[in-house]
Design a protein around this motif. Structure first.
Motif, short mmCIF file in Angstrom:
data_model
loop_
_atom_site.label_atom_id
_atom_site.label_comp_id
_atom_site.label_asym_id
_atom_site.label_seq_id
_atom_site.Cartn_x
_atom_site.Cartn_y
_atom_site.Cartn_z
N ARG A 206 38.83 124.83 -31.47
CA ARG A 206 39.77 123.78 -31.84
C ARG A 206 40.45 123.28 -30.57
O ARG A 206 40.85 124.06 -29.72
CB ARG A 206 40.82 124.33 -32.78
CG ARG A 206 41.75 123.27 -33.30
CD ARG A 206 42.89 123.89 -34.06
NE ARG A 206 43.57 122.86 -34.84
CZ ARG A 206 44.75 123.03 -35.37
NH1 ARG A 206 45.39 124.16 -35.24
NH2 ARG A 206 45.30 122.06 -36.05
N GLY A 210 43.51 118.39 -32.18
CA GLY A 210 43.13 118.67 -33.57
C GLY A 210 41.64 118.50 -33.81
O GLY A 210 41.16 118.77 -34.91
N SER A 211 40.89 118.05 -32.81
CA SER A 211 39.44 117.94 -33.00
C SER A 211 38.81 119.33 -32.89
O SER A 211 39.44 120.28 -32.41
CB SER A 211 38.84 116.99 -31.96
OG SER A 211 39.03 117.51 -30.66
N MET A 212 37.58 119.45 -33.35
CA MET A 212 36.90 120.74 -33.35
C MET A 212 35.47 120.55 -32.87
O MET A 212 34.76 119.67 -33.36
CB MET A 212 36.88 121.32 -34.77
CG MET A 212 36.07 122.60 -34.87
SD MET A 212 35.81 123.10 -36.57
CE MET A 212 34.61 121.94 -37.13
N PHE A 224 34.07 117.10 -33.99
CA PHE A 224 34.62 116.38 -35.13
C PHE A 224 36.06 115.99 -34.84
O PHE A 224 36.87 116.83 -34.41
CB PHE A 224 34.56 117.25 -36.39
CG PHE A 224 33.17 117.71 -36.73
CD1 PHE A 224 32.29 116.88 -37.40
CD2 PHE A 224 32.73 118.97 -36.35
CE1 PHE A 224 31.00 117.29 -37.70
CE2 PHE A 224 31.45 119.40 -36.65
CZ PHE A 224 30.57 118.56 -37.32
N GLY A 225 36.39 114.72 -35.07
CA GLY A 225 37.75 114.25 -34.88
C GLY A 225 38.69 114.96 -35.84
O GLY A 225 38.24 115.59 -36.80
N PRO A 226 40.02 114.85 -35.60
CA PRO A 226 40.98 115.61 -36.41
C PRO A 226 40.84 115.37 -37.92
O PRO A 226 41.04 116.28 -38.70
CB PRO A 226 42.34 115.13 -35.91
CG PRO A 226 42.09 114.57 -34.57
CD PRO A 226 40.67 114.08 -34.54
N GLU A 228 38.01 114.10 -39.38
CA GLU A 228 36.60 113.95 -39.76
C GLU A 228 36.09 115.16 -40.53
O GLU A 228 36.44 116.29 -40.20
CB GLU A 228 35.77 113.80 -38.48
CG GLU A 228 34.76 112.71 -38.53
CD GLU A 228 34.00 112.61 -37.20
OE1 GLU A 228 32.97 111.97 -37.22
OE2 GLU A 228 34.42 113.18 -36.18
N SER B 2 36.71 126.73 -36.28
CA SER B 2 38.12 126.59 -36.00
C SER B 2 38.73 125.71 -37.08
O SER B 2 38.14 124.74 -37.49
CB SER B 2 38.28 125.95 -34.64
OG SER B 2 39.59 125.63 -34.41
N LEU B 3 39.87 126.06 -37.51
CA LEU B 3 40.40 125.43 -38.71
C LEU B 3 41.45 124.40 -38.40
O LEU B 3 42.32 124.60 -37.60
CB LEU B 3 40.97 126.57 -39.45
CG LEU B 3 41.92 126.69 -40.46
CD1 LEU B 3 41.20 126.52 -41.74
CD2 LEU B 3 42.36 128.08 -40.40
N SER B 4 41.34 123.27 -39.05
CA SER B 4 42.30 122.20 -38.82
C SER B 4 43.34 122.29 -39.90
O SER B 4 43.50 121.40 -40.69
CB SER B 4 41.60 120.87 -38.93
OG SER B 4 41.18 120.69 -40.24
N PHE B 116 33.87 122.38 -44.36
CA PHE B 116 33.47 120.97 -44.24
C PHE B 116 34.69 120.05 -44.33
O PHE B 116 34.78 119.06 -43.64
CB PHE B 116 32.49 120.56 -45.36
CG PHE B 116 31.18 121.31 -45.35
CD1 PHE B 116 30.60 121.75 -44.17
CD2 PHE B 116 30.50 121.56 -46.55
CE1 PHE B 116 29.40 122.44 -44.17
CE2 PHE B 116 29.29 122.23 -46.56
CZ PHE B 116 28.74 122.68 -45.36
N ARG B 118 37.63 120.70 -43.50
CA ARG B 118 38.52 121.05 -42.39
C ARG B 118 39.81 121.74 -42.85
O ARG B 118 40.77 121.85 -42.10
CB ARG B 118 38.87 119.79 -41.56
CG ARG B 118 37.65 118.99 -41.10
CD ARG B 118 36.89 119.67 -39.98
NE ARG B 118 37.68 119.87 -38.80
CZ ARG B 118 37.93 118.93 -37.89
NH1 ARG B 118 37.44 117.72 -38.05
NH2 ARG B 118 38.66 119.19 -36.83
N GLU B 121 39.67 126.96 -40.89
CA GLU B 121 39.34 126.93 -39.47
C GLU B 121 38.95 128.33 -39.05
O GLU B 121 39.60 129.30 -39.42
CB GLU B 121 40.59 126.47 -38.72
CG GLU B 121 40.38 126.10 -37.28
CD GLU B 121 41.69 125.55 -36.71
OE1 GLU B 121 42.09 124.44 -37.12
OE2 GLU B 121 42.31 126.22 -35.89
#
Ligand code: SF4
Lengths: 332, 176
Positions: A206, A210-212, A224-226, A228, B2-4, B116, B118, B121
């Motif tokens: 991460r 906030g993108s991963m 992936f954007g925050p 997405e 990783s978790l959002s 998927f 998000r 994470e």
């Protein structure tokens, strides 16, 4: 009308019981080794677990299909033969195979048990399918996900066995069973070791914004954007930069799942005998939700009612779904 | 992975350190009881964990003032509340809203779907996370309900209240 059997995935005994209880006609599963194409850590069945699971399924009128659908490396066939012998002893209803040597061994050693040809064999022409039927007594072919419904209807007329098609789930179809992308990066073969993108080679990070990003064997394959939605860390679904696309693009295919719920009547009419749900690596929650939804839909269609289909998009990869080649050949 | 998980860790907020240490001290006796009970009732869990019985898992419910450190070693089981700034490094990290994590443990939610979207994470040792997920998924019944039942009617009432709050606002933190 075809029987429209529902063939459901199970990665654990609990998932198998969940699938049976949700209305599966048959459940497919594998042992905890390279003999099947979902050789994931902590997944699959010991022989003892399979014995109890076969008893559970049979007690409720469901069948158990054992996936032996990987390719033994040259000269190392013992593991596959032992798995077939164990499966036969435990009373599985069919073997799902890809390799001709494995098919030949089972046909000669366990002639009373049905052979199904795995999607991993990538048999997509009447000639190829007939070859497996004539030489190994294959009773059912699982078709690669590259054919339109008119093509399936035509193939059905020209082959002596049943047809099974995928109707839901992960959609990685790089000429089914012949993909070497993972092997190129990790040294592990999808088709011989039974695992694409082994978890031990996958890393997620991460970032401050906030993108991963997801990495396989040290190579970044997507970021992936925050806000997405994300997909599996497989190379076929990776997003890459190229001189003509510096912003990054899905070079092979996008994170998306197959969902043919709206095409079920046409598939039945085309002569498809069995519908397969992908996802042995998924949870009981997925199995319960997807099997319940398709059970209801198939029962509705068979009773002449419009199918009442639950929305499954929350369970799809990237939260996107497609009808893929089943709808049009324009789908890449 | 990783978790959002939509929330900044609490340890970065002023005054959090004191609250966090106090909360850890309060919940620790409960956690020890809970994990012992789960291990006793579901010994098959450990076989699916394989070599990751000795891996350190940091389970991080984003809205709680502490994280949970799990080392599922049947010989020396560890399940303790830790302030985020004192959490073990290395191993595997699983982060999300508390009720999402609870639903994942009980297979009421699908882990891949939560990834998927998000909401979940993961970082660190991905294989360890996959093994833990598969081990928990093979358990019949609800660990959340078993745990709540250990504390009688008050335990069940708290779980029911948490579930209602989560169902009403599935994308928001529920236990601030
Ligand atoms: S990279 Fe994609 S197409 Fe290749 S084996 Fe993996 S999932 Fe299948």
């Amino acid at each position: 009308m075809s029987l429209a059997e529902l063939i459901c995935p199970a990665g654990t005994p609990a998932a198998l019981r969940t699938a049976v209880d949700a209305g599966a006609d048959a459940v497919y599963c594998g042992f905890q080794d390279a003999t099947n194409a979902r050789n994931f850590p902590g997944l699959n069945f010991t022989p003892e677990e399979l014995a109890a699971s076969v008893a559970y399924a049979h007690d409720k009128g469901a069948k158990v299909l054992l996936a032996l659908n990987t390719y033994p490396p040259a000269g190392k066939v013992d593991l596959w033969r032992q798995a077939a012998d164990t499966g036969a002893r435990l009373g599985v209803d069919a073997f799902i195979v890809a390799d001709m040597g494995v098919a030949d061994y089972i046909a000669r050693t366990h002639p009373g048990i049905r052979l199904h040809l795995s999607v991993q064999a990538a048999a997509s022409s009447p000639e190829a399918i007939r070859y497996y039927c004539e030489n190994f007594g294959v009773r059912r072919v699982v078709l690669p996900r590259i054919l339109t419904i008119p093509e399936i209807r035509q193939i059905r007329r020209e082959i002596p066995c049943e047809i099974e098609t995928f109707i839901f789930g992960n959609h990685g179809l790089m000429v089914e069973g012949r993909c070497s992308l993972t092997n190129y990066l990790t040294g592990q073969s999808t088709n011989m070791d039974g695992v694409c993108s082994p978890a031990s080679d996958v890393a997620y990070a991460r970032h401050e914004d906030g993108s991963m990003s997801s990495q396989l064997a040290g190579f970044t394959i997507d970021c992936f954007g925050p806000a997405e939605k994300a997909g599996y860390p497989t190379i076929c679904k990776g997003r890459y930069t190229a001189p003509h696309r510096p912003e990054g693009y899905y070079a092979f295919e996008e994170p998306v799942s197959l969902n043919l719920s709206r095409l079920l009547p046409e598939l039945i009419e085309a002569g498809v005998h069995a519908f397969k749900i992908e996802g042995r690596q998924r949870s009981k929650s997925y199995v319960r939700g997807v099997v319940t939804a398709f059970r209801r839909a198939v029962d509705d269609i068979r009773a002449g009612r419009p199918a009442n289909m639950a929305d499954l998009v929350a369970l799809t990869e990237g939260q996107k779904q497609t009808q893929g080649a089943f709808e049009t050949k324009k789908w890449r | 992975m990783s978790l959002s998980a939509h929330s900044a860790p609490h340890a970065t907020r002023p005054g959090t350190a004191v609250v966090s240490r106090l909360a850890c001290t309060l919940v620790q006796p409960l956690l020890s009881r809970v994990v012992r009970r789960i291990a006793d009732r579901h010994p098959s869990l450990f076989a699916r964990l394989g070599p990751h019985q000795t891996t350190d898992f940091l389970i991080d419910p984003v809205e709680l003032p502490f994280a949970l450190h799990l080392r599922p070693d049947p010989q020396a089981l560890v399940f303790r509340a830790v302030p985020r700034d004192a959490a073990p490094r290395g191993g595997a990290v699983i982060r999300g809203r508390f009720m999402l994590l609870l639903e994942l443990i009980d297979s009421e939610e699908d882990g891949d779907a939560a990834f998927f979207s998000r909401d979940l994470e993961v970082s660190g040792d991905t294989e360890a996370v996959v093994r833990l997920r598969n081990a928990l998924d093979d358990i019949d019944g609800s660990i959340a309900e078993e745990t709540a039942a250990m504390f009688g009617p008050p335990g069940r009432a708290i779980l029911a209240r948490l579930r209602r709050a989560y169902d009403a606002h599935p994308k928001e933190s529920t236990a601030r």
